[in-house]
Design a protein around this motif. Structure first.
Motif, PDB file in Angstrom:
ATOM      1  N   SER A 213       9.836  -3.715   8.698  1.00 31.20           N
ATOM      2  CA  SER A 213       9.621  -4.290   7.370  1.00 31.20           C
ATOM      3  C   SER A 213      10.418  -3.554   6.303  1.00 31.20           C
ATOM      4  O   SER A 213      10.645  -4.074   5.229  1.00 31.20           O
ATOM      5  CB  SER A 213       8.131  -4.236   7.037  1.00 31.20           C
ATOM      6  OG  SER A 213       7.703  -2.878   6.981  1.00 31.20           O
TER       7      SER A 213
ATOM      8  N   LEU B 156       9.448  -1.006   4.679  1.00 30.78           N
ATOM      9  CA  LEU B 156       8.549  -0.600   3.598  1.00 30.78           C
ATOM     10  C   LEU B 156       8.333   0.903   3.526  1.00 30.78           C
ATOM     11  O   LEU B 156       7.725   1.392   2.577  1.00 30.78           O
ATOM     12  CB  LEU B 156       7.194  -1.293   3.755  1.00 30.78           C
ATOM     13  CG  LEU B 156       7.209  -2.811   3.634  1.00 30.78           C
ATOM     14  CD1 LEU B 156       5.815  -3.376   3.896  1.00 30.78           C
ATOM     15  CD2 LEU B 156       7.699  -3.227   2.258  1.00 30.78           C
ATOM     16  N   HIS B 157       8.809   1.643   4.553  1.00 36.76           N
ATOM     17  CA  HIS B 157       8.531   3.071   4.607  1.00 36.76           C
ATOM     18  C   HIS B 157       9.801   3.886   4.820  1.00 36.76           C
ATOM     19  O   HIS B 157      10.737   3.423   5.466  1.00 36.76           O
ATOM     20  CB  HIS B 157       7.540   3.376   5.738  1.00 36.76           C
ATOM     21  CG  HIS B 157       6.284   2.601   5.635  1.00 36.76           C
ATOM     22  ND1 HIS B 157       5.997   1.544   6.471  1.00 36.76           N
ATOM     23  CD2 HIS B 157       5.248   2.683   4.771  1.00 36.76           C
ATOM     24  CE1 HIS B 157       4.826   1.034   6.141  1.00 36.76           C
ATOM     25  NE2 HIS B 157       4.357   1.704   5.103  1.00 36.76           N
TER      26      HIS B 157
ATOM     27  N   SER C 178       5.759   5.410   1.224  1.00 30.25           N
ATOM     28  CA  SER C 178       5.762   3.970   1.010  1.00 30.25           C
ATOM     29  C   SER C 178       6.730   3.651  -0.122  1.00 30.25           C
ATOM     30  O   SER C 178       6.644   4.243  -1.201  1.00 30.25           O
ATOM     31  CB  SER C 178       4.360   3.484   0.644  1.00 30.25           C
ATOM     32  OG  SER C 178       4.404   2.143   0.219  1.00 30.25           O
ATOM     33  N   LYS C 179       7.654   2.739   0.122  1.00 26.86           N
ATOM     34  CA  LYS C 179       8.598   2.340  -0.921  1.00 26.86           C
ATOM     35  C   LYS C 179       7.920   1.502  -1.993  1.00 26.86           C
ATOM     36  O   LYS C 179       8.336   1.501  -3.142  1.00 26.86           O
ATOM     37  CB  LYS C 179       9.747   1.542  -0.307  1.00 26.86           C
ATOM     38  CG  LYS C 179      10.632   2.366   0.592  1.00 26.86           C
ATOM     39  CD  LYS C 179      11.723   1.506   1.174  1.00 26.86           C
ATOM     40  CE  LYS C 179      12.587   2.277   2.138  1.00 26.86           C
ATOM     41  NZ  LYS C 179      13.620   1.439   2.753  1.00 26.86           N
ATOM     42  N   ARG C 180       6.857   0.804  -1.616  1.00 22.00           N
ATOM     43  CA  ARG C 180       6.158  -0.078  -2.553  1.00 22.00           C
ATOM     44  C   ARG C 180       5.244   0.678  -3.491  1.00 22.00           C
ATOM     45  O   ARG C 180       5.264   0.478  -4.692  1.00 22.00           O
ATOM     46  CB  ARG C 180       5.336  -1.098  -1.762  1.00 22.00           C
ATOM     47  CG  ARG C 180       5.701  -2.509  -2.003  1.00 22.00           C
ATOM     48  CD  ARG C 180       4.809  -3.495  -1.296  1.00 22.00           C
ATOM     49  NE  ARG C 180       3.670  -2.900  -0.616  1.00 22.00           N
ATOM     50  CZ  ARG C 180       3.140  -3.355   0.499  1.00 22.00           C
ATOM     51  NH1 ARG C 180       3.626  -4.412   1.068  1.00 22.00           N
ATOM     52  NH2 ARG C 180       2.103  -2.776   1.047  1.00 22.00           N
TER      53      ARG C 180
ATOM     54  N   ASP D  55       5.907   1.066  12.662  1.00 20.79           N
ATOM     55  CA  ASP D  55       5.885   0.891  11.210  1.00 20.79           C
ATOM     56  C   ASP D  55       4.647   1.529  10.574  1.00 20.79           C
ATOM     57  O   ASP D  55       3.975   0.930   9.731  1.00 20.79           O
ATOM     58  CB  ASP D  55       5.978  -0.594  10.859  1.00 20.79           C
ATOM     59  CG  ASP D  55       6.503  -0.821   9.459  1.00 20.79           C
ATOM     60  OD1 ASP D  55       7.163   0.081   8.914  1.00 20.79           O
ATOM     61  OD2 ASP D  55       6.240  -1.899   8.904  1.00 20.79           O
TER      62      ASP D  55
ATOM     63  N   GLY E 258       2.491   3.643   8.197  1.00 20.56           N
ATOM     64  CA  GLY E 258       2.586   4.031   6.803  1.00 20.56           C
ATOM     65  C   GLY E 258       1.822   5.321   6.525  1.00 20.56           C
ATOM     66  O   GLY E 258       1.156   5.875   7.407  1.00 20.56           O
TER      67      GLY E 258
END
Length: 90
Positions: A18, A20-21, A46-48, A76, A78
């Motif tokens: 994803s 995202l990390h 976490s990029k988010r 994946d 987190g």
């Protein structure tokens, strides 16, 4: 302590993640009795949400930390679940 961020696109070109990390290897020194040795840990961000979890001094073995990071990246994992996964892996 040094933090070596992994370039997932270069290391895992065929992996469908994803994205995202961010994953890093932590390199530090640890005293063991009368001598010191290099120890390795992990960091997942976490990029988010900008949440970050750091677990230092997991192992002194390069192949073992590579094995753990491979597991974290392929699944994946987190920051929220990092401690549980590392505890199970150990």
């Amino acid at each position: 302590m040094r933090e070596v961020k992994l370039d997932l696109k270069s290391l895992y070109p065929d992996l469908e993640t994803s994205g995202l990390h961010d994953y890093s290897i932590l390199v530090d020194e640890m005293d063991v009795g009368s001598f010191s040795c290099e120890s390795y840990g992990v960091c997942v961000s976490s990029k988010r949400t900008e949440e970050r979890m750091v677990i230092p001094h997991i192992t002194i073995s390069i192949p073992r930390i590579d094995e753990l990071l491979d597991k974290l990246i392929r699944n994946d994992v987190g920051p929220t679940h990092l401690k549980d996964v590392v505890d199970d892996w150990l």
